[in-house]
Scaffold this active site. Structure first.
Site, PDB file in Angstrom:
ATOM      1  N   GLY A 139       0.712  -1.039  -0.039  1.00  0.00           N
ATOM      2  CA  GLY A 139       0.001   0.015   0.028  1.00  0.00           C
ATOM      3  C   GLY A 139       1.073   1.115   0.056  1.00  0.00           C
ATOM      4  N   SER A 140       0.344   2.252   0.745  1.00  0.00           N
ATOM      5  CA  SER A 140       1.026   3.510   0.334  1.00  0.00           C
ATOM      6  C   SER A 140       2.271   3.689   1.288  1.00  0.00           C
ATOM      7  CB  SER A 140       0.132   4.672   1.165  1.00  0.00           C
ATOM      8  OG  SER A 140      -1.086   4.815   0.315  1.00  0.00           O
TER       9      SER A 140
END
Length: 487
Positions: free
Chosen positions: A216-217
């Site tokens: 993810g981020s």
């Protein structure tokens, strides 16, 4: 001698010669193989005839030995706080073998390693019982406890490193298991083993080392590093060339890459983009650089390589892919996969001014008389980014914790840098997402700890699952435990 007798004598001579050849072959050529065969019970009886050496954390053993009942194997392994330490030690079972440190360091722990030849020889003359040596780890018991208790009933993992040395300080995975429950070879051990194998939550899976997740981020830290290292941007406060909306390349009809919520991402600087976690900025950076440059930068952090600590960690993957998928991989989605150890390595490299150290968790090996027979020497793994660019990245990661999505990781009097991540999970993001947080802490004496936390699922509702909400408090507890233990 008549002819028939001569033939019989020659035949008997050949048989005797063949017997001598066979005996010597078994004695000298096949001896080691026969001695190590599972079917050779006498060897196994000897193996468990004396107490096994211990695995040491903070000067205290987290393992031990106890006498078995109703078995010709005299001693079996036991653990103190087994579920907490199992992801570090692995298991050692009379019936089911061994894993992780218990397997890799088996020669030292049993006393059979060539490094302990002198000790074995001396025990023959002194009449002392044979003993195993000890394995001294790099683990920090307070950090391990904070990680294990922070995860609690959640499914997830924590990895923590000392950025300056690469020493592993915590390695937690939940749900876990107690290796003591199947350390013997009785019916109860078999039942405990089979129950663990059937458990759908896979408690014996070391999620910190062996499970890979979409990061993810949190991966945007790597993408930002790639932008700086390749000169795409040099100032973390300059505007990027990032329109809004930004369409994924080669998509027809055009498919905009969405951002989460109404956040200021148009032409956002790297600092602002990391603070607000702008998908459009980092997706476009990945596309602007191209797949190969992203693979190269991720590789410097350890992606696409198996990592040995000495326990093997599965390779994290930054994929070779087409333009749309490469853009998605640049924000930690698509086929991008990472272990918690890998993401702790990312945070560690940034914290250590661009120098990534080889992760390790065996500091020393000791003979039964406590003489040190091995001391680890720290080793550089790579240089993912220059010191100048690392410090720029530190600056924007610290903004994330001061005033962005990572405020739950703040520690009074300590500088903390971090990045949250909420990674999509399931077909069309149909399942609860993974909550990530990676971070490091800095004190006046340097950076003593970098952490990565992933929460695979929890009792929280979908709308309440976030890296900042679920994973950051765990990372904070681990960092604080390390800092407090150094006072």
């Amino acid at each position: 001698m008549n002819k028939p007798l001569r033939r019989i004598a020659i035949f008997c001579g050949v048989l005797i010669f063949a017997l001598l050849v066979r005996t010597n072959y078994l004695q000298y050529v096949k001896a080691d193989d026969l001695n190590t065969r599972d079917e050779n019970r006498r060897v196994r009886i000897e193996r468990y005839a004396h107490e096994r050496g211990n695995i040491i954390v903070d000067g205290k053993s987290v393992t031990g030995s106890t006498e078995t009942k109703d078995s010709d194997f005299k001693y079996k392994r036991v653990w103190k706080d087994g579920p907490m330490w199992a992801p570090v030690t692995g298991y050692s079972s009379q019936a089911f073998g061994a894993t992780q440190l218990e397997s890799i360091e088996d020669g030292i722990l049993t006393g059979n390693d060539d490094q302990l030849f002198f000790n074995r020889t001396m025990s023959m003359f002194t009449g002392d019982d044979e003993q195993g040596g000890n394995v001294v780890t790099t683990l920090n018991s307070a950090a391990q406890k904070a990680a294990f208790e922070g995860l609690g009933k959640k499914k997830g993992a924590v990895a923590a490193l000392d950025p300056e040395t690469g020493a592993i300080l915590a390695l937690a995975s939940t749900p876990s298991y107690d290796p003591s429950t199947f350390a013997g070879n009785g019916d109860s051990d078999t039942k405990a083993w089979q129950s663990l194998l059937k458990d759908k939550d896979k408690p014996m899976l070391n999620r910190a080392l062996r499970e890979t997740y979409p990061p993810g981020s949190t991966f945007k830290v790597v993408t930002a590093a790639a932008a700086l290292e390749n000169g795409l941007y040099t100032d973390v406060d300059e505007d990027t060339k990032s329109p809004l909306p930004w369409n994924l390349p080669l998509t027809s009809p055009p498919q905009p890459l969405p951002n989460e919520g109404n956040i200021p991402c148009k032409n956002a600087s790297l600092r602002k983009a990391l603070r607000y976690s702008c998908n459009t900025v980092f997706g476009k950076i990945s596309d602007d650089l191209g797949n190969q440059k992203m693979i190269d930068e991720a590789g410097k952090f350890g992606f696409n390589k198996e990592i040995f600590t000495p326990v093997r960690s599965n390779a994290s993957v930054y994929p070779k892919d087409n333009r749309p998928q490469n853009a998605m991989a640049g924000i930690g989605q698509a086929s991008n996969r990472a272990t918690p150890l890998q993401m702790a390595m990312v945070a560690s490299a940034v914290a250590n001014d661009g120098k990534l150290m080889q992760p390790y968790m065996v500091a020393e090996r000791k003979a039964p008389n406590l003489d040190v027979i091995y001391t680890h020497e720290k080793e550089e793994f790579s240089r993912p980014l220059s010191a100048e660019n690392a410090q720029k990245l530190q600056s924007i990661m610290e903004t994330v914790v001061k005033e962005g999505t990572g405020t739950n990781a703040q520690i009074p009097g300590v500088t903390v840098g971090g990045k949250t991540g909420t990674a999509q999970h399931g077909v069309k993001n149909s399942e609860n997402p993974y909550a990530w947080f990676l971070s490091y802490a800095k004190t006046d004496s340097g950076s003593p700890v970098a952490v990565a936390v992933v929460v695979e699922d929890s009792d929280a509702t979908r709308d309440d699952i976030s890296g900042g909400g679920l994973a950051a408090p765990i990372a904070k507890a681990v960092m604080k435990a390390v800092i407090d233990s150094e006072k």
